[in-house]
Enzyme design. Structure first.
Site, mmCIF file in Angstrom:
data_model
loop_
_atom_site.group_PDB
_atom_site.id
_atom_site.type_symbol
_atom_site.label_atom_id
_atom_site.label_comp_id
_atom_site.label_asym_id
_atom_site.label_seq_id
_atom_site.Cartn_x
_atom_site.Cartn_y
_atom_site.Cartn_z
ATOM 1 N N LYS A 9 4.151 -11.646 3.616
ATOM 2 C CA LYS A 9 2.718 -11.841 3.356
ATOM 3 C C LYS A 9 2.485 -11.826 1.856
ATOM 4 O O LYS A 9 3.128 -11.056 1.138
ATOM 5 C CB LYS A 9 1.906 -10.717 4.009
ATOM 6 C CG LYS A 9 0.432 -10.723 3.597
ATOM 7 C CD LYS A 9 -0.372 -9.667 4.312
ATOM 8 C CE LYS A 9 -0.424 -8.327 3.612
ATOM 9 N NZ LYS A 9 -0.938 -8.356 2.226
ATOM 10 N N SER A 37 0.837 -1.205 0.000
ATOM 11 C CA SER A 37 0.000 0.000 0.000
ATOM 12 C C SER A 37 0.871 1.254 0.000
ATOM 13 O O SER A 37 0.376 2.351 -0.258
ATOM 14 C CB SER A 37 -0.942 0.009 1.215
ATOM 15 O OG SER A 37 -0.227 -0.221 2.412
ATOM 16 N N GLU A 65 -0.868 -12.279 -1.239
ATOM 17 C CA GLU A 65 -2.317 -12.302 -1.458
ATOM 18 C C GLU A 65 -2.724 -13.534 -2.254
ATOM 19 O O GLU A 65 -1.991 -13.971 -3.142
ATOM 20 C CB GLU A 65 -2.744 -11.041 -2.245
ATOM 21 C CG GLU A 65 -2.435 -9.749 -1.520
ATOM 22 C CD GLU A 65 -2.883 -8.505 -2.298
ATOM 23 O OE1 GLU A 65 -3.582 -8.649 -3.326
ATOM 24 O OE2 GLU A 65 -2.524 -7.396 -1.865
ATOM 25 N N GLU A 79 -9.298 -9.468 4.947
ATOM 26 C CA GLU A 79 -9.585 -8.044 4.706
ATOM 27 C C GLU A 79 -10.989 -7.891 4.145
ATOM 28 O O GLU A 79 -11.342 -8.515 3.128
ATOM 29 C CB GLU A 79 -8.555 -7.464 3.714
ATOM 30 C CG GLU A 79 -8.862 -6.007 3.383
ATOM 31 C CD GLU A 79 -7.772 -5.320 2.559
ATOM 32 O OE1 GLU A 79 -6.707 -5.930 2.327
ATOM 33 O OE2 GLU A 79 -8.009 -4.171 2.136
ATOM 34 N N ASP A 95 5.637 -7.253 2.631
ATOM 35 C CA ASP A 95 4.485 -7.571 1.779
ATOM 36 C C ASP A 95 4.979 -7.818 0.353
ATOM 37 O O ASP A 95 5.609 -6.931 -0.248
ATOM 38 C CB ASP A 95 3.531 -6.370 1.828
ATOM 39 C CG ASP A 95 2.142 -6.712 1.360
ATOM 40 O OD1 ASP A 95 1.807 -7.903 1.271
ATOM 41 O OD2 ASP A 95 1.368 -5.753 1.111
#
Ligand code: KIV
Length: 289
Positions: A122, A54, A124, A191, A92
């Site tokens: 991490k 992000s 996704e 999320e 991330d």
């Protein structure tokens, strides 16, 4: 910024996180991308930091996370580690740093550990990414899954919207959580899924820590995006983010004050500049003659 009389804090390890879960203490997790904020987060007692991709939006001003590179992530993770030596830091994995193959995923994860001293990574994705998690964990790197609203797939998901509201989509998320857990993920972030779905996955987890971002109170802990908490992201404020203080407003007022004081010549004052002894100045002038 307080003087660095850093309160010595014991480094939080993976077993330390599981201990918190066992004693029913919620885990605190925030995003962070820079040295001074990492310093403050460690002082505040935050358990975990996510150096999230992000940062592409919050720090670099892109419209999405997709342009973020591994080099961007490493540079910011290194700064965060310098500011927070005792916090459990998660790197991330950015877009296309793990999707192409298991080998790419292991190499990217390895960079976070070797170059930025991260504690975990991490990534996704659900069932389809279980083999990446498996490979990374087999390489000895602690891995976290991320399900529900996964920003790298925002186009395929039809925008930033709640995931798993319908039973069929919710079942897919439950199945994905199980497959990531079986692949060796020690933690899964949910999320923007409904609170009851998050509760159900948390109750069914066997030795896997479940974290919530906008998914309700029933997980083992909470994650928030730092910039949303302090009014530091001008484009939008998601519903799930509580504003804990308006730093954006404080900074804006300070900036306006600076502009005014330079303009009306009330800044700088004596205490803001340095002087030179008369004799040194006189000698300088004579040297120039
Ligand atoms: O990059 C990030 O900050 C994230 C959060 C949205 C979970 O992945």
């Amino acid at each position: 910024m307080p003087e660095p009389q850093q309160q010595q804090r014991k480094k939080l390890s993976l077993p330390g996180l599981f201990k918190k879960v066992a004693s029913n203490e919620p885990i605190t997790w925030l995003t962070c991308y820079d040295y001074p904020t990492a310093y403050l987060q460690e002082q505040a007692g935050i358990d975990m930091i996510l150096v999230g991709d992000s940062l592409g939006m919050t720090m670099l001003g892109y419209e999405s996370t997709l342009p973020v590179t591994m080099d961007d992530m490493i540079r910011h993770s290194q700064a965060v580690r310098r500011g927070a030596p005792n916090v459990f830091i998660v790197g991330d994995m950015p877009y296309m740093s793990y999707q192409p193959s298991i080998e790419t995923a292991i190499r990217s994860a390895g960079r976070f550990m070797a170059e930025a001293s991260c504690d975990a990574i991490k990534l996704e994705g659900g069932v389809e990414m279980a083999d990446r998690i498996d490979g990374i964990v087999r390489a000895g790197i602690p891995a976290i899954g991320h399900l529900g609203l996964t920003p790298q797939s925002v186009s395929a998901l039809g925008g930033f919207r709640v995931q798993g509201k319908g039973a069929l989509q919710a079942k897919k998320i439950v199945d994905s959580a199980k497959s990531l857990e079986q692949a060796g993920a020690f933690m899964i972030l949910l999320e923007m899924v409904p609170d009851r779905l998050c509760q159900l996955i948390t109750e069914r987890a066997e030795g896997c820590i479940i974290m919530s971002l906008g998914s309700g109170p029933h997980a083992h802990g909470q994650l928030l995006i730092y910039h949303d908490m302090f009014g530091l992201y001008p484009r939008f404020k998601p519903k799930m983010a509580k504003v804990f203080g308006n730093a954006g407003e404080v900074i804006l007022n300070g900036l306006k004050g600076y502009v005014n004081e330079v303009t009306d010549k009330s800044f700088p004052q004596k205490e803001n500049w340095f002087t030179m002894p008369d004799e040194e100045y006189d000698e300088l002038v004579s040297l120039l003659d």
